[in-house]
Design a protein around this motif. Structure first.
Motif, short mmCIF file in Angstrom:
data_model
loop_
_atom_site.label_atom_id
_atom_site.label_comp_id
_atom_site.label_asym_id
_atom_site.label_seq_id
_atom_site.Cartn_x
_atom_site.Cartn_y
_atom_site.Cartn_z
N GLU A 1 35.41 48.97 33.53
CA GLU A 1 36.79 49.36 33.79
C GLU A 1 37.03 49.56 35.27
N THR A 2 36.02 49.99 35.97
CA THR A 2 36.15 50.17 37.42
C THR A 2 36.40 48.83 38.09
N LEU A 3 35.66 47.79 37.66
CA LEU A 3 35.85 46.47 38.26
C LEU A 3 37.19 45.88 37.87
N MET A 4 37.71 46.26 36.70
CA MET A 4 39.00 45.73 36.24
C MET A 4 40.19 46.45 36.88
N ASN A 5 39.95 47.47 37.67
CA ASN A 5 41.02 48.22 38.32
C ASN A 5 41.82 47.30 39.24
N GLU A 6 43.14 47.53 39.30
CA GLU A 6 44.00 46.68 40.11
C GLU A 6 43.72 46.80 41.60
N LYS A 7 43.08 47.90 41.99
CA LYS A 7 42.76 48.05 43.40
C LYS A 7 41.67 47.08 43.85
N THR A 8 40.88 46.55 42.85
CA THR A 8 39.81 45.60 43.18
C THR A 8 40.42 44.34 43.78
N GLY A 9 41.45 43.82 43.15
CA GLY A 9 42.08 42.61 43.66
C GLY A 9 42.74 42.85 45.00
N ILE A 10 43.34 44.03 45.16
CA ILE A 10 43.99 44.35 46.44
C ILE A 10 42.94 44.42 47.55
N LEU A 11 41.81 45.05 47.23
CA LEU A 11 40.73 45.18 48.22
C LEU A 11 40.22 43.82 48.66
N ILE A 12 40.03 42.93 47.69
CA ILE A 12 39.47 41.62 48.02
C ILE A 12 40.46 40.83 48.88
N GLU A 13 41.73 40.95 48.60
CA GLU A 13 42.72 40.24 49.40
C GLU A 13 42.71 40.74 50.85
N LYS A 14 42.57 42.03 51.02
CA LYS A 14 42.49 42.57 52.39
C LYS A 14 41.25 42.09 53.10
N LEU A 15 40.14 42.06 52.38
CA LEU A 15 38.87 41.66 52.99
C LEU A 15 38.88 40.19 53.37
N LYS A 16 39.56 39.36 52.60
CA LYS A 16 39.60 37.94 52.91
C LYS A 16 40.27 37.67 54.26
N HIS A 17 41.17 38.58 54.67
CA HIS A 17 41.83 38.39 55.95
C HIS A 17 40.94 38.84 57.11
N GLU A 18 39.94 39.63 56.82
CA GLU A 18 39.10 40.16 57.89
C GLU A 18 37.76 39.45 58.02
#
Length: 784
Positions: A674-691
């Protein structure tokens, strides 16, 4: 699950049954030490087998047999002296003599005569060898009905006494002292007069039943004929003692020849006995007739006959002579007829020489006497109720009927001849009517005397013929090649034993390698991967001999570093666009090298000037942060559950490379999925892809839990770790199912922990550009 089964069936259908000779050869070369040790051990076992096994020798002999059916020549001279109409039985066949030599009864007589059921052995170091001429003799004075198997140890004791030790038995006795031995009977030990060697040490006496010893020797005996037209019998016997084997074969031949002569003499003795009985009767009758003739002449004062009487005697002489012969034959045939009708004589040999020389009689008598002799032999080992004996009795009965019918027919013929001669003689006598009555009476007495005298002379002649024939009896066979042992033993043969040991030394490790391959369920070679899945292999990493996980950082010019560079190049074909940055690493189970691969792959990407982030997303069993020496107090799980935490708070730099960073897993959450399915996971990955230029996700094993599939939606390429000797072959079907059903993007396999000599023929990068310490030959040997 159904899809998984279909995948397995599809893969099995696509596999081809091929033999990779290069692979087999490389495995043999790789296991040379195993083959060497196996060959040495097997040769040593063969050496000890030869030393500990008692040698067995082959003893051979040849007999020449008279076979009238095959043209044998032995005994033809005796047959040419005089023909007695088959006096001593019928013709002999070599095939029959072979069967006689194979009979158990013949071998039993040899065993009893030589006491072969008692075997003497002497211990020498680790071996026990038979001694044929022992320093003492074990005599069975009075044996039990059935002697059992018993082993006795005979030792020298004090005061010239002997210790006799057996199972549950121990007794000290003197020489020639009788004592009772259970299972054997009354026995005693005697010094062997034929062996002057003093008994000193320990001997083992093995006693068994005669039947058991006979059966053993029968298995060792071979009797054969070289060809259908040959009359030579080949005898063979195997024995541990050459001298003993020669003596046994000599005794067997002697017993066979003696028995054959006894069979012939039995018929002659029967004929002689019959003739002697008849002679005693005829002699008495002849004496009575002669006394009556003398009394008649004295009482009637008949000194000489008249001319008329002389003429009568002269004319009737020929008739009287022929009549006497006919009377003799009728009397003999009558006696033989009574002999055959006497039930008490049914099993006695028929006096053959008294019959007329007729081929029919000769054939019947030969068969009859042969059956009687064979019946006597068989009764020594079977009872009269045996089907075999009953069959012989039926044949004997039939032959007796045939012989009796022929005798009666011949007798009737002689009776007719006799009556005719009587009539002719009567007519001749009636023509001379002037002869006085006294002379007529004298003529009758003289004729009776002549008949008895002819019969007596005939029997005396037959008696002499029988006696001469008996002395000329020779055995049906003679030894042309006496028993002789071969110089070299037939077993064990050193060359064959060593050759078999060598072959066994090669076969055993070969079978071991094959069985290991058959029962090996883990991935061993590249062929195992190719045969079980169609997912491409995009990287191959050798086994890391050191415990250092930072291979690329600490050994940049090693073979493993070069392999990661090759992997980096291959990934460029998967990540073609700038937006494709995320690499997911998973496997079938833990321990397959995901963290090791993530660290070194990230480092090799950072060395190319790329900014790389390692994400420790195995929230159940994290290990990546510990391997790179980073604290795991704050990480991904903190970011998900803390609303005001920024992604920059969980990014930690790594000291090995200033362009390499890590996000650790953080404290273990109670619900990882459930932690991995959290919506913040996708947001985090999108931010990291820019950095970052590359993001490497270290995910849990997909074969155990489904966390990796939850992360696959973010991945641009998925690297599936397969470790040699760890990953199971059946686990590759999971990978094939993911690939065929497109459950993960851009699946590729990285083979980790490769030992080149097991993985595939010719595989390996070597140590190009790296100064490694050279290993000694001993280290290399032990390493193998």
């Amino acid at each position: 699950m159904n899809n998984l089964v279909e995948v397995q069936k599809t893969i099995g259908a696509e596999q081809e049954d091929t033999i990779d000779l290069k692979k087999i050869f490389s495995q043999v070369i790789d296991k040379w030490l195993l083959f060497l040790v196996s060959i040495i051990v097997c040769l040593l076992l063969g050496f000890f087998y030869i030393k500990l096994t008692a040698p067995t020798y082959q003893i051979n002999a040849k007999l020449l047999v008279t076979d009238n059916e095959k043209g044998g020549s032995l005994g033809q001279g005796a047959g040419a002296v005089m023909d007695f109409g088959g006096l001593f039985g019928g013709k002999n066949s070599v095939d029959n003599e072979v069967e006689i030599l194979k009979t158990r009864f013949l071998m039993e007589q040899v065993v009893r005569k030589m006491k072969l059921n008692i075997v003497y052995n002497r211990k020498s170091n680790l071996t026990t060898r038979e001694i044929y001429n022992p320093p003492f003799v074990f005599n069975i004075i009075k044996g039990v009905d059935t002697i059992g198997n018993i082993d006795l140890t005979i030792e020298r004791a004090k005061n010239s006494r002997i210790n006799v030790i057996g199972r549950g038995f121990q007794k000290e006795v003197s020489w020639n002292e009788e004592f009772k031995l259970n299972g054997v009977g009354i026995v005693k030990l005697e010094p062997n007069s034929g062996n002057s060697t003093l008994f000193d040490g320990e001997c083992i006496v093995k006693v068994c039943s005669v039947d058991q010893r006979v059966a053993e020797l029968m298995r060792r005996l071979s009797v054969s004929v070289s060809g259908k037209l040959s009359t030579i019998i080949y005898l063979g016997l195997t024995n541990e003692s050459p001298q003993k084997g020669e003596d046994i074969l000599n005794a067997l031949i002697h017993q066979y020849i003696t028995a054959n002569l006894q069979d012939k003499n039995t018929i002659a003795d029967s004929t002689t006995k019959f003739i002697q009985n008849r002679l005693s009767i005829i002699a008495g009758e002849l004496g009575d007739v002669e006394d009556r003739v003398q009394d008649f002449k004295q009482g009637n004062k008949l000194a000489d006959m008249s001319e008329q009487g002389k003429l009568l005697v002269q004319n009737s002489g020929e008739f009287s002579s022929e009549l006497a012969k006919a009377e003799t034959q009728v009397l003999i045939l009558t006696d033989l007829e009574n002999y055959l009708k006497d039930e008490s004589k049914n099993t006695r040999v028929f006096p053959a020489s008294l019959l007329p020389s007729d081929m029919v009689f000769s054939g019947l008598m030969a068969q009859y006497n042969s059956l009687l002799v064979e019946r006597d032999k068989q009764l020594l080992s079977v009872t009269e109720e045996s089907p075999f004996i009953k069959n012989i009795d039926q044949q004997i009965s039939g032959l007796r009927s045939g012989i009796l019918a022929n005798i009666q027919s011949t007798k009737n013929t002689y009776i007719v001849t006799r009556d005719k001669l009587r009539s002719q003689l009567s007519n001749a006598e009636s023509q001379i009517g002037g002869v006085p009555k006294i002379e007529k009476d004298y003529l009758k007495l003289a004729r009776n005397q002549q008949i008895k005298q002819e019969l007596y002379i005939f029997l005396m002649q037959k008696a002499e013929e029988t006696a001469i024939s008996k002395t000329s009896n020779i055995a049906i066979a003679k030894t042309i090649d006496p028993p002789k042992s071969e110089v070299m033993p037939i077993t064990p043969k050193k060359n064959i034993v060593y050759l078999a040991s060598l072959i066994l030394g090669i076969v055993i490790p070969g079978i071991f390698i094959i069985l290991v391959g058959i029962f090996n369920v883990s991935v061993s070679s590249k062929e195992d991967i190719v045969n079980h899945t169609s997912v491409p292999i995009i990287g191959e990493i050798s086994h890391n001999e050191d415990s250092d996980n930072l291979v690329v950082a600490n050994k940049g010019r090693s073979a493993i570093s070069e392999q990661f560079r090759a992997l980096r190049t291959n990934l460029s074909f998967y990540l073609k666009n700038e937006n494709e940055k995320i690499i997911l690493l998973t496997s079938s189970m833990s321990g397959e090298g995901k963290s090791f691969t993530a660290i070194n792959l990230g480092n090799i990407l950072a060395l190319a000037g790329k900014k790389v982030l390692l994400m420790e997303l195995d929230l159940r069993k994290p290990g990546l942060s510990a391997k790179v020496g980073v604290s795991n107090n704050t990480g991904f799980s903190n970011y998900i559950i803390t609303a005001d935490m920024s992604h920059a708070d969980i990014i930690k730099p790594l000291s090995m490379n200033d362009k390499l960073f890590i996000i650790s897993s953080g404290p273990l959450p109670p619900n990882p999925a459930e932690t991995l399915m959290n919506e913040k996971t996708g947001i985090l990955i999108e931010k990291l892809k820019h950095e970052f230029d590359y993001i490497l996700m270290d995910a849990p094993p997909i074969g155990v839990i489904s966390d990796a599939q939850l992360l696959s939606q973010y991945a641009d390429v998925t690297l599936y770790l397969v470790r040699q000797k760890v990953t199971q072959k059946n686990q590759l079907s999971i990978l094939e199912d993911l690939y065929r059903n497109k459950k993960m993007n851009n699946l590729g396999i990285i083979v980790n922990g490769i030992v080149s000599k097991y993985y595939g023929y010719g595989y390996g990068y070597g140590s190009y550009g790296e100064n490694e310490a050279k290993k000694s030959w001993l280290s290399k040997l032990l390493g193998r």
